[in-house]
Scaffold this motif. Structure first.
Motif, PDB file in Angstrom:
ATOM      1  N   LEU A   1       0.841  -1.209   0.000  1.00 44.00           N
ATOM      2  CA  LEU A   1       0.000   0.000   0.000  1.00 44.00           C
ATOM      3  C   LEU A   1       0.866   1.244   0.000  1.00 44.00           C
ATOM      4  CD1 LEU A   1      -2.785  -0.813   2.622  1.00 44.00           C
ATOM      5  CD2 LEU A   1      -2.996  -0.752   0.136  1.00 44.00           C
ATOM      6  N   ARG A   2       1.870   1.203   0.821  1.00 42.84           N
ATOM      7  CA  ARG A   2       2.761   2.352   0.975  1.00 42.84           C
ATOM      8  C   ARG A   2       3.477   2.656  -0.354  1.00 42.84           C
ATOM      9  NH1 ARG A   2       4.752   6.625   4.173  1.00 42.84           N
ATOM     10  NH2 ARG A   2       6.700   7.076   3.164  1.00 42.84           N
ATOM     11  N   LYS A   3       3.917   1.585  -1.001  1.00 41.08           N
ATOM     12  CA  LYS A   3       4.653   1.770  -2.253  1.00 41.08           C
ATOM     13  C   LYS A   3       3.734   2.339  -3.324  1.00 41.08           C
ATOM     14  CE  LYS A   3       7.884  -0.343  -5.379  1.00 41.08           C
ATOM     15  NZ  LYS A   3       7.297   0.407  -6.470  1.00 41.08           N
ATOM     16  N   TYR A   4       2.512   1.761  -3.389  1.00 40.46           N
ATOM     17  CA  TYR A   4       1.554   2.239  -4.380  1.00 40.46           C
ATOM     18  C   TYR A   4       1.294   3.724  -4.161  1.00 40.46           C
ATOM     19  CZ  TYR A   4      -2.752   2.853  -6.972  1.00 40.46           C
ATOM     20  OH  TYR A   4      -3.708   3.324  -7.844  1.00 40.46           O
ATOM     21  N   GLN A   5       1.136   4.088  -2.876  1.00 38.26           N
ATOM     22  CA  GLN A   5       0.819   5.478  -2.573  1.00 38.26           C
ATOM     23  C   GLN A   5       1.985   6.409  -2.894  1.00 38.26           C
ATOM     24  OE1 GLN A   5       1.456   7.118   0.981  1.00 38.26           O
ATOM     25  NE2 GLN A   5      -0.508   8.165   1.215  1.00 38.26           N
ATOM     26  N   SER A   6       3.211   5.977  -2.534  1.00 37.33           N
ATOM     27  CA  SER A   6       4.321   6.906  -2.794  1.00 37.33           C
ATOM     28  C   SER A   6       4.633   6.977  -4.289  1.00 37.33           C
ATOM     29  CB  SER A   6       5.555   6.561  -1.964  1.00 37.33           C
ATOM     30  OG  SER A   6       5.845   5.214  -2.083  1.00 37.33           O
ATOM     31  N   ASP A   7       4.222   5.930  -5.058  1.00 40.71           N
ATOM     32  CA  ASP A   7       4.352   6.039  -6.510  1.00 40.71           C
ATOM     33  C   ASP A   7       3.389   7.104  -7.044  1.00 40.71           C
ATOM     34  OD1 ASP A   7       6.233   4.126  -6.435  1.00 40.71           O
ATOM     35  OD2 ASP A   7       4.983   2.499  -7.222  1.00 40.71           O
ATOM     36  N   GLN A   8       2.217   7.243  -6.336  1.00 41.10           N
ATOM     37  CA  GLN A   8       1.218   8.228  -6.785  1.00 41.10           C
ATOM     38  C   GLN A   8       1.587   9.646  -6.333  1.00 41.10           C
ATOM     39  OE1 GLN A   8      -1.716   6.973  -8.477  1.00 41.10           O
ATOM     40  NE2 GLN A   8      -0.396   5.176  -8.445  1.00 41.10           N
ATOM     41  N   ALA A   9       1.830   9.783  -5.001  1.00 41.90           N
ATOM     42  CA  ALA A   9       2.132  11.120  -4.443  1.00 41.90           C
ATOM     43  C   ALA A   9       2.770  10.936  -3.087  1.00 41.90           C
ATOM     44  CB  ALA A   9       0.835  11.910  -4.293  1.00 41.90           C
ATOM     45  N   PRO A  10       3.706  11.797  -2.711  1.00 40.98           N
ATOM     46  CA  PRO A  10       4.343  11.638  -1.399  1.00 40.98           C
ATOM     47  C   PRO A  10       3.370  11.940  -0.261  1.00 40.98           C
ATOM     48  CG  PRO A  10       5.106  13.619  -2.507  1.00 40.98           C
ATOM     49  CD  PRO A  10       4.191  12.936  -3.451  1.00 40.98           C
ATOM     50  N   ILE A  11       3.549  11.229   0.886  1.00 41.43           N
ATOM     51  CA  ILE A  11       2.698  11.472   2.062  1.00 41.43           C
ATOM     52  C   ILE A  11       3.108  12.784   2.714  1.00 41.43           C
ATOM     53  CG2 ILE A  11       2.234  10.694   4.425  1.00 41.43           C
ATOM     54  CD1 ILE A  11       2.374   7.927   3.582  1.00 41.43           C
ATOM     55  N   ALA A  12       2.135  13.585   3.097  1.00 46.09           N
ATOM     56  CA  ALA A  12       2.446  14.806   3.861  1.00 46.09           C
ATOM     57  C   ALA A  12       2.556  14.447   5.329  1.00 46.09           C
ATOM     58  CB  ALA A  12       1.329  15.823   3.664  1.00 46.09           C
ATOM     59  N   HIS A  13       3.632  14.863   5.966  1.00 49.03           N
ATOM     60  CA  HIS A  13       3.814  14.590   7.388  1.00 49.03           C
ATOM     61  C   HIS A  13       3.515  15.827   8.206  1.00 49.03           C
ATOM     62  CE1 HIS A  13       5.471  10.585   7.326  1.00 49.03           C
ATOM     63  NE2 HIS A  13       6.118  10.922   6.237  1.00 49.03           N
ATOM     64  N   ASN A  14       2.709  15.670   9.222  1.00 48.98           N
ATOM     65  CA  ASN A  14       2.412  16.799  10.113  1.00 48.98           C
ATOM     66  C   ASN A  14       3.337  16.847  11.307  1.00 48.98           C
ATOM     67  OD1 ASN A  14       0.351  17.613   8.601  1.00 48.98           O
ATOM     68  ND2 ASN A  14      -1.280  17.144  10.065  1.00 48.98           N
ATOM     69  N   GLY A  15       4.078  15.784  11.527  1.00 53.97           N
ATOM     70  CA  GLY A  15       4.860  15.686  12.757  1.00 53.97           C
ATOM     71  C   GLY A  15       3.954  15.233  13.889  1.00 53.97           C
ATOM     72  N   ASP A  16       4.556  14.935  15.034  1.00 57.61           N
ATOM     73  CA  ASP A  16       3.766  14.440  16.162  1.00 57.61           C
ATOM     74  C   ASP A  16       2.936  15.546  16.773  1.00 57.61           C
ATOM     75  OD1 ASP A  16       6.233  12.114  17.324  1.00 57.61           O
ATOM     76  OD2 ASP A  16       4.540  11.874  15.978  1.00 57.61           O
ATOM     77  N   ARG A  17       1.723  15.201  17.093  1.00 59.75           N
ATOM     78  CA  ARG A  17       0.880  16.153  17.798  1.00 59.75           C
ATOM     79  C   ARG A  17       0.400  15.523  19.083  1.00 59.75           C
ATOM     80  NH1 ARG A  17      -3.413  17.050  13.537  1.00 59.75           N
ATOM     81  NH2 ARG A  17      -2.326  15.308  12.630  1.00 59.75           N
ATOM     82  N   GLN A  18       0.196  16.315  20.075  1.00 61.96           N
ATOM     83  CA  GLN A  18      -0.236  15.802  21.372  1.00 61.96           C
ATOM     84  C   GLN A  18      -1.612  16.374  21.666  1.00 61.96           C
ATOM     85  OE1 GLN A  18       1.839  13.785  22.923  1.00 61.96           O
ATOM     86  NE2 GLN A  18       0.586  13.371  24.692  1.00 61.96           N
ATOM     87  N   SER A  19      -2.656  15.618  21.375  1.00 67.69           N
ATOM     88  CA  SER A  19      -3.975  16.149  21.696  1.00 67.69           C
ATOM     89  C   SER A  19      -4.909  15.036  22.149  1.00 67.69           C
ATOM     90  CB  SER A  19      -4.578  16.865  20.487  1.00 67.69           C
ATOM     91  OG  SER A  19      -4.773  15.943  19.438  1.00 67.69           O
ATOM     92  N   PRO A  20      -4.656  14.519  23.358  1.00 68.18           N
ATOM     93  CA  PRO A  20      -5.496  13.432  23.812  1.00 68.18           C
ATOM     94  C   PRO A  20      -6.929  13.902  24.088  1.00 68.18           C
ATOM     95  CG  PRO A  20      -4.002  14.115  25.541  1.00 68.18           C
ATOM     96  CD  PRO A  20      -3.692  14.948  24.365  1.00 68.18           C
ATOM     97  N   HIS A  21      -7.886  13.129  23.638  1.00 68.41           N
ATOM     98  CA  HIS A  21      -9.287  13.464  23.916  1.00 68.41           C
ATOM     99  C   HIS A  21      -9.879  12.316  24.705  1.00 68.41           C
ATOM    100  CE1 HIS A  21      -9.252  16.578  20.787  1.00 68.41           C
ATOM    101  NE2 HIS A  21      -8.415  15.756  20.202  1.00 68.41           N
ATOM    102  N   HIS A  22     -10.469  12.608  25.830  1.00 70.42           N
ATOM    103  CA  HIS A  22     -11.081  11.522  26.593  1.00 70.42           C
ATOM    104  C   HIS A  22     -12.436  11.950  27.101  1.00 70.42           C
ATOM    105  CE1 HIS A  22      -7.549   8.909  26.616  1.00 70.42           C
ATOM    106  NE2 HIS A  22      -6.873  10.024  26.634  1.00 70.42           N
TER     107      HIS A  22
END
Ligand SMILES: Cc1ncc(COP(=O)(O)O)c(C=O)c1O
Length: 410
Positions: free
Chosen positions: A389-410
């Motif tokens: 899946l990853r290969k197919y996707q990166s052949d189509q378009a690179p993944i955008a990374h947001n970096g780690d976020r800390q937003s726990p919802h409980h």
């Protein structure tokens, strides 16, 4: 204002999923043929999204013990532990858990959720304080709500933040209970237990560790992260569940304090619910023996987890911070996670899909979990499906990374 109006957001989310033709929640497991294989939505799949860490759900000794108890003692106890629901098996299992953890006693609850919620809500009360890791499980949060204690969250796996908050509470009346988990269920990361145990000792607080995902997985004899990190003497309360490594359902609390027995007479989630069926208790007792002697199972699980974690990391997936039986792929886009979840199913791999707000990262997770029962070739198939899946996707378009976020919802 109708009683269901408060669910408007959930209803809208469900409609979106239906429009996409993907309904990942409450999906029917049509057939289970072993600890690692089944049929889901018409697809023959490798089960890589369970908590069956030691693969004991079809263990012949566990199954036979359950069958015998079922035939001899019936389908259920039809009563609370404090009334007619404490059979010999329940008492024996409590003793075996106490022996296993080398504690004076243990209390068996009907589910892990009730054990954690019951222990937290009963041990801490008005005038006390509970400090919990922000990423703790819903059952811990639920316990804090009904406890009547002051509730303070500290940053996930951040002893510095815990220390700051403990320092602020110094000199106050009442008790302080610090609650953390061994392995966290969503990202598979471990608590920094030695640091946390040192702090609770320094500030005279009590420490509770929920070993739901680490029991059977970590430690020489499977006593979890507390054994692995050598902090057992510094832990006041251990809670756990039978629904993961032990392959059944139920939960427990144990403690080095003999006064734990008093919890039995005060915990509403223990008193006001029916006790586990004798067949469940019987299989759990056998599973606990297998778990204790299961060094080879743990070794194989570790081997599989390390292999999959390494391969997925090399393929460029954003994973949790360390390898373990829970390997979570962090996704920025919910739609993409949904599509991948469905495509994995079609390729014969079932994983858990976790969507915000239930995720600690704020994004979606494809949560893979491994079992000691997975063979190398099954792990390869899980890896190949994901990497494809990853290969197919990166052949189509690179993944955008947001970096780690800390937003726990409980
Ligand atoms: C950390 C933790 N505690 C408690 C529970 C509740 O256990 P059970 O599902 O056996 O009721 C879970 C379940 O996922 C969990 O992850």
């Amino acid at each position: 204002m109708g009683i269901f109006d408060k669910f408007r957001d959930v209803a809208a989310g469900m409609e979106q999923l239906e429009a996409l033709g993907i309904m990942p929640f409450g999906v029917e497991i049509e057939h289970v043929s072993s600890a690692t294989e089944g049929v889901v939505l018409g697809h023959r799949v490798i089960l890589a999204g369970t908590n069956n860490y030691l693969g004991l759900t079809f263990d012949p000794d566990c199954v036979n013990a359950a069958r015998e108890a079922l035939l001899e003692q019936g389908t259920g106890t039809t009563g609370s532990r404090l009334a007619n629901g404490s059979y010999g098996g329940h008492l024996a299992l409590e003793q075996e858990l106490a022996d296993f953890y080398q504690t004076p006693s243990a209390i068996v609850f009907s589910t892990g959720f009730l054990a954690t919620m019951g222990a937290v809500s009963t041990l801490a009360g008005p005038g006390d304080r509970i400090l919990l890791d922000a990423d703790c499980h819903a059952s811990i949060y639920e316990g804090t709500r009904t406890s009547g204690a002051d509730v303070i969250r500290f940053r996930h796996n951040n002893p510095g933040d815990l220390e700051k908050r403990l320092r602020r509470l110094e000199g106050q009346d009442g008790s302080t209970l610090v609650v953390v988990e061994g392995i966290y269920s969503m990202l598979g990361d471990r608590a920094p237990l030695p640091e946390i145990a040192a702090l609770t000792k320094q500030f005279g607080a009590y420490l509770m560790v929920d070993e739901a995902h680490s029991m059977g997985v970590l430690g020489e004899t499977g006593r979890g992260l507390i054994e692995e990190t050598g902090v057992e003497d510094a832990v006041d309360f251990i809670v756990g569940t039978f629904s993961k490594s032990l392959g059944s359902v139920g939960g427990f609390c144990t403690s080095r304090h003999p006064e734990l027995e008093l919890v039995r007479y005060n915990a509403r989630p223990y008193i006001f619910t029916a006790s586990p069926a004798p067949s469940i208790i019987a299989s759990t007792r056998v599973a606990l023996r297998i778990l204790r002697d299961g060094r080879d199972l743990r070794k194989h699980l570790r081997h599989s987890a390390n292999r999959l974690y390494k391969a997925l990391g090399q393929a460029g997936f954003r994973l949790g911070p360390e390898p373990g039986p829970v390997i979570a792929i962090q996704m920025d886009q919910v739609e993409q996670a949904l599509v991948w979840w469905k495509q994995l199913l079609e390729q014969g791999v079932y994983v858990n899909l976790v969507l915000p707000p239930a995720t600690p990262t704020g994004g979606a997770l494809l949560r893979c979990s491994l079992s000691a029962a997975h063979t190398d070739s099954q792990v390869d198939r899980i890896r190949d499906a994901l990497c494809g899946l990853r290969k197919y996707q990166s052949d189509q378009a690179p993944i955008a990374h947001n970096g780690d976020r800390q937003s726990p919802h409980h």
